[in-house]
Design an enzyme around this catalytic site. Sequence first.
Site, PDB file in Angstrom:
ATOM      1  CG  ASP A  70      -9.872 -47.039  27.320  1.00  0.00           C
ATOM      2  OD1 ASP A  70     -10.639 -47.955  26.946  1.00  0.00           O
ATOM      3  OD2 ASP A  70      -9.924 -45.906  26.845  1.00  0.00           O
ATOM      4  CG  ASN A 139     -10.630 -34.513  25.325  1.00  0.00           C
ATOM      5  OD1 ASN A 139     -10.449 -35.539  24.678  1.00  0.00           O
ATOM      6  ND2 ASN A 139     -10.606 -34.494  26.643  1.00  0.00           N
ATOM      7  CG  HIS A 141      -9.859 -38.885  25.101  1.00  0.00           C
ATOM      8  ND1 HIS A 141     -10.729 -38.380  26.041  1.00  0.00           N
ATOM      9  CD2 HIS A 141     -10.545 -39.851  24.470  1.00  0.00           C
ATOM     10  CE1 HIS A 141     -11.872 -39.017  25.963  1.00  0.00           C
ATOM     11  NE2 HIS A 141     -11.791 -39.919  25.016  1.00  0.00           N
ATOM     12  CD  GLU A 146      -9.317 -37.048  29.305  1.00  0.00           C
ATOM     13  OE1 GLU A 146      -9.410 -36.741  28.104  1.00  0.00           O
ATOM     14  OE2 GLU A 146     -10.299 -37.172  30.058  1.00  0.00           O
TER      15      GLU A 146
HETATM   16  C1  GLP Z   1     -13.834 -42.945  25.502  1.00  0.00           C
HETATM   17  C2  GLP Z   1     -12.815 -44.047  25.297  1.00  0.00           C
HETATM   18  C3  GLP Z   1     -12.101 -43.921  23.982  1.00  0.00           C
HETATM   19  C4  GLP Z   1     -13.091 -43.566  22.895  1.00  0.00           C
HETATM   20  C5  GLP Z   1     -13.691 -42.222  23.157  1.00  0.00           C
HETATM   21  C6  GLP Z   1     -14.689 -41.767  22.116  1.00  0.00           C
HETATM   22  O1  GLP Z   1     -13.479 -41.989  26.391  1.00  0.00           O
HETATM   23  N1  GLP Z   1     -11.882 -44.137  26.336  1.00  0.00           N
HETATM   24  O2  GLP Z   1     -11.401 -45.107  23.711  1.00  0.00           O
HETATM   25  O3  GLP Z   1     -12.446 -43.562  21.655  1.00  0.00           O
HETATM   26  O4  GLP Z   1     -14.315 -42.223  24.426  1.00  0.00           O
HETATM   27  O5  GLP Z   1     -15.939 -42.347  22.343  1.00  0.00           O
HETATM   28  P1  GLP Z   1     -17.104 -42.371  21.305  1.00  0.00           P
HETATM   29  O6  GLP Z   1     -16.685 -43.343  20.266  1.00  0.00           O
HETATM   30  O7  GLP Z   1     -18.289 -42.829  22.075  1.00  0.00           O
HETATM   31  O8  GLP Z   1     -17.241 -40.990  20.781  1.00  0.00           O
END
Ligand code: GLP
Length: 262
Positions: A70, A139, A141, A146
């Site tokens: 992404d 949440n 995702h 989302e």
């Molecule tokens: C972001 C990314 C995800 C990631 C998530 C969790 O929004 N788009 O790919 O897995 O956040 O992030 P973190 O690993 O910093 O908790």
Amino acid sequence: MWVVGTLMEIVIRTDYGAISDEAFRIVEGEVARRPALVVGLATGRTPLGLYERWAASKRSFKRARFFNLDEFVGLGPEHAGSFHRTLRERLLAPLRVPPRNVFLLRGDVKDPDKAAAAYEKVLRAAGGIDLQILGVGRNGHIGFNEPGSSLGSRTRTKTLTDETRAAHAEAFGSMDRVPRFAITMGIGTILEARYVVLLASGEEKAQVVRRMIEGPVTAEVPGSALQLHPRATAVLDEAAASALARRDYWKWVAENKWRVGQ
Ligand code: GLP
């Protein structure tokens, strides 16, 4: 590969360092089997320990091809908050991956939906993802899918929730500066990866990890779609696994699977 019942394989390790080690062990195993591995990379904080180990690896990843999961709409590859830049600096540059093997979504395109459709085509032409690295948002995702995202969705633009934007506020200085839109591989795209490895660390992920692994498959928790995947491993530290009802079961399974056929 050993598959646990109908659910994901659950691997629980003591802490963040240990899950990063475990994930890197998996990556090394996969690339040893298939040097021209097609890898899907997540960003966020969680996989950084894995990328640190990977970047320091002596093994050659020059034949592997890399896609990202992404990107924020509007950000060019040089923007400090772009996933593009993080992946390049943390992993792809240190590994000296030739540019011809790097296929990262860009956020600074004129028509993000067109770019998303083109990305799906490039991905198909590469033969699809062999190994997808994932994190999970609080949440539920995966990527930027989302809650409420279609479980069959493909790469497309998504509107980010305020919760997700708040989680990224630190990197941008304030929540107002966090883009409202992102391009993300869809849940359907992710489910087509041949092997999915999801990492989660810390107490703040414990509830979502429980819902994702032990709750129903629902678009309300996009990560729960991985229950439908034939080959997915969740690598969790003790804190992230702490709310699992079957935590002791999963640990016993992981330690004793060598007994099968003994
Ligand atoms: C972001 C990314 C995800 C990631 C998530 C969790 O929004 N788009 O790919 O897995 O956040 O992030 P973190 O690993 O910093 O908790």
